[in-house]
Design a protein around this motif. Structure first.
Motif, mmCIF file in Angstrom:
data_model
loop_
_atom_site.group_PDB
_atom_site.id
_atom_site.type_symbol
_atom_site.label_atom_id
_atom_site.label_comp_id
_atom_site.label_asym_id
_atom_site.label_seq_id
_atom_site.Cartn_x
_atom_site.Cartn_y
_atom_site.Cartn_z
ATOM 1 N N GLU A 173 -0.669 6.170 -6.850
ATOM 2 C CA GLU A 173 0.636 6.788 -6.642
ATOM 3 C C GLU A 173 1.764 5.879 -7.119
ATOM 4 N N ALA A 174 1.655 4.588 -6.838
ATOM 5 C CA ALA A 174 2.671 3.639 -7.309
ATOM 6 C C ALA A 174 2.739 3.654 -8.828
ATOM 7 N N ARG A 175 1.577 3.652 -9.463
ATOM 8 C CA ARG A 175 1.499 3.673 -10.930
ATOM 9 C C ARG A 175 2.102 4.965 -11.493
ATOM 10 N N ARG A 176 1.933 6.045 -10.771
ATOM 11 C CA ARG A 176 2.450 7.342 -11.225
ATOM 12 C C ARG A 176 3.973 7.382 -11.230
ATOM 13 N N VAL A 177 4.596 6.758 -10.212
ATOM 14 C CA VAL A 177 6.044 6.922 -10.069
ATOM 15 C C VAL A 177 6.859 5.748 -10.590
ATOM 16 N N ALA A 178 6.223 4.603 -10.882
ATOM 17 C CA ALA A 178 7.012 3.424 -11.273
ATOM 18 C C ALA A 178 6.240 2.551 -12.257
ATOM 19 N N ALA A 179 6.966 1.619 -12.864
ATOM 20 C CA ALA A 179 6.374 0.699 -13.842
ATOM 21 C C ALA A 179 6.058 -0.668 -13.246
ATOM 22 N N GLU A 180 6.534 -0.921 -12.027
ATOM 23 C CA GLU A 180 6.366 -2.241 -11.413
ATOM 24 C C GLU A 180 6.103 -2.074 -9.927
ATOM 25 N N LEU A 181 5.283 -2.957 -9.374
ATOM 26 C CA LEU A 181 4.977 -2.951 -7.945
ATOM 27 C C LEU A 181 5.235 -4.335 -7.378
ATOM 28 N N VAL A 182 6.072 -4.407 -6.340
ATOM 29 C CA VAL A 182 6.305 -5.657 -5.620
ATOM 30 C C VAL A 182 5.758 -5.468 -4.202
ATOM 31 N N VAL A 183 4.849 -6.369 -3.811
ATOM 32 C CA VAL A 183 4.197 -6.284 -2.505
ATOM 33 C C VAL A 183 4.552 -7.516 -1.678
ATOM 34 N N VAL A 184 5.053 -7.276 -0.476
ATOM 35 C CA VAL A 184 5.256 -8.316 0.539
ATOM 36 C C VAL A 184 4.143 -8.142 1.564
ATOM 37 N N ASP A 185 3.437 -9.222 1.867
ATOM 38 C CA ASP A 185 2.405 -9.098 2.896
ATOM 39 C C ASP A 185 2.195 -10.434 3.587
ATOM 40 N N GLY A 208 11.946 2.570 -11.293
ATOM 41 C CA GLY A 208 11.579 1.396 -12.061
ATOM 42 C C GLY A 208 10.608 0.519 -11.295
ATOM 43 N N ARG A 209 10.716 0.539 -9.957
ATOM 44 C CA ARG A 209 9.913 -0.351 -9.116
ATOM 45 C C ARG A 209 9.503 0.371 -7.841
ATOM 46 N N VAL A 210 8.262 0.134 -7.415
ATOM 47 C CA VAL A 210 7.837 0.415 -6.043
ATOM 48 C C VAL A 210 7.790 -0.925 -5.320
ATOM 49 N N PHE A 211 8.400 -0.959 -4.149
ATOM 50 C CA PHE A 211 8.406 -2.137 -3.277
ATOM 51 C C PHE A 211 7.736 -1.712 -1.980
ATOM 52 N N THR A 212 6.946 -2.597 -1.394
ATOM 53 C CA THR A 212 6.398 -2.289 -0.073
ATOM 54 C C THR A 212 6.211 -3.573 0.717
ATOM 55 N N GLY A 213 6.587 -3.546 1.968
ATOM 56 C CA GLY A 213 6.498 -4.711 2.836
ATOM 57 C C GLY A 213 5.581 -4.468 4.018
ATOM 58 N N HIS A 214 4.515 -5.243 4.119
ATOM 59 C CA HIS A 214 3.590 -5.201 5.257
ATOM 60 C C HIS A 214 2.988 -3.808 5.457
ATOM 61 N N PHE A 215 2.666 -3.160 4.347
ATOM 62 C CA PHE A 215 1.987 -1.869 4.368
ATOM 63 C C PHE A 215 0.617 -1.975 3.702
ATOM 64 N N TYR A 216 0.569 -2.575 2.540
ATOM 65 C CA TYR A 216 -0.673 -2.642 1.773
ATOM 66 C C TYR A 216 -1.801 -3.269 2.594
ATOM 67 N N GLY A 217 -1.496 -4.286 3.359
ATOM 68 C CA GLY A 217 -2.508 -4.989 4.144
ATOM 69 C C GLY A 217 -3.069 -4.211 5.309
ATOM 70 N N HIS A 218 -2.547 -3.029 5.583
ATOM 71 C CA HIS A 218 -3.093 -2.157 6.632
ATOM 72 C C HIS A 218 -3.999 -1.072 6.072
ATOM 73 N N LEU A 219 -4.108 -0.989 4.768
ATOM 74 C CA LEU A 219 -4.839 0.121 4.158
ATOM 75 C C LEU A 219 -6.322 -0.195 3.995
ATOM 76 N N GLU A 220 -7.158 0.783 4.305
ATOM 77 C CA GLU A 220 -8.579 0.679 3.995
ATOM 78 C C GLU A 220 -8.768 0.901 2.497
ATOM 79 N N GLN A 221 -9.985 0.665 2.007
ATOM 80 C CA GLN A 221 -10.214 0.645 0.563
ATOM 81 C C GLN A 221 -9.779 1.934 -0.121
ATOM 82 N N ALA A 222 -10.126 3.088 0.426
ATOM 83 C CA ALA A 222 -9.751 4.355 -0.208
ATOM 84 C C ALA A 222 -8.230 4.516 -0.233
ATOM 85 N N GLY A 223 -7.569 4.134 0.843
ATOM 86 C CA GLY A 223 -6.113 4.208 0.901
ATOM 87 C C GLY A 223 -5.452 3.279 -0.093
ATOM 88 N N ARG A 224 -6.037 2.101 -0.307
ATOM 89 C CA ARG A 224 -5.484 1.160 -1.284
ATOM 90 C C ARG A 224 -5.527 1.763 -2.687
#
Length: 197
Positions: A127-139, A105-121
């Motif tokens: 991938e988040a969209r593929r596996v879940a309907a919601e994304l919560v980002v802590v950064d 139902g949700r992908v959660f990620t803490g202090h990961f997104y802010g380390h990704l370069e543009q292609a990785g983002r």
């Protein structure tokens, strides 16, 4: 970056707990901000959640519902299993999630997104969209002592130095990158956003 975080596993929570090299910061303000972050995570409705790049499980343990933590580092996962024993943990790649479509139902990620370069983002969001309907980002919140994007030279106790991309956000800038959503929390160090995928 993967090797850096693997080697840092035994000291990673020092950052959250204000120990060692992090002891000099304003402890009262940090603790208040951390308490606001934890309260926000604990207030998320319980559902099947994938915590991507879960690290030591410091934040994972505050998620409610059926929780699966994923990390590439065996050392991080060993600590996460002890710290968040109610969750299930899987070793895997955050940019090639080893789960079928709509598994969560949700992908959660803490202090990961802010380390990704543009292609990785872009890959992570797909991938988040593929596996879940919601994304919560802590950064990390933009602060005067940091540029919005930096290559930081981080030293480990063994004396090795690792270049690490680190990005800082306002709620508005992060929400815009994620394609919409809402701010759930914003403090001097932490912010939390939620996006419907």
């Amino acid at each position: 970056m993967k090797e850096y975080y693997h080697r840092r596993a035994d000291r990673y929570d020092d950052w959250y707990l204000g120990r060692g090299p992090y002891a000099a910061r304003d402890a009262a303000a940090w603790q208040a901000d951390l308490a606001g972050l934890v309260a926000t995570i604990e207030a998320l409705p319980a559902q099947r959640t994938l915590d991507v790049a879960c690290g030591t499980g410091f934040l994972t343990r505050h998620l409610r519902g059926d929780v699966v933590g994923l990390d590439q580092s065996p050392a991080m996962l060993e600590r996460a299993r002890r710290q968040a024993p109610r969750a299930t943990f899987v070793r895997g790649d955050a940019l090639a999630l080893p789960f079928p479509n709509a598994s969560f139902g949700r992908v959660f990620t803490g202090h990961f997104y802010g380390h990704l370069e543009q292609a990785g983002r872009a890959t992570f969001l797909a991938e988040a969209r593929r596996v879940a309907a919601e994304l919560v980002v802590v950064d990390a919140t933009v602060r005067p002592d940091h540029d919005p994007q930096e290559i930081q030279q981080r030293e480990l106790p063994d004396g090795t130095v690792w270049p690490v991309l680190k990005r800082y956000f306002t709620p508005t800038s992060l929400i815009a990158e994620l394609g919409g959503g809402e701010a759930l929390y914003s403090g001097p160090w932490f912010l939390v956003t939620r996006t419907q995928l």
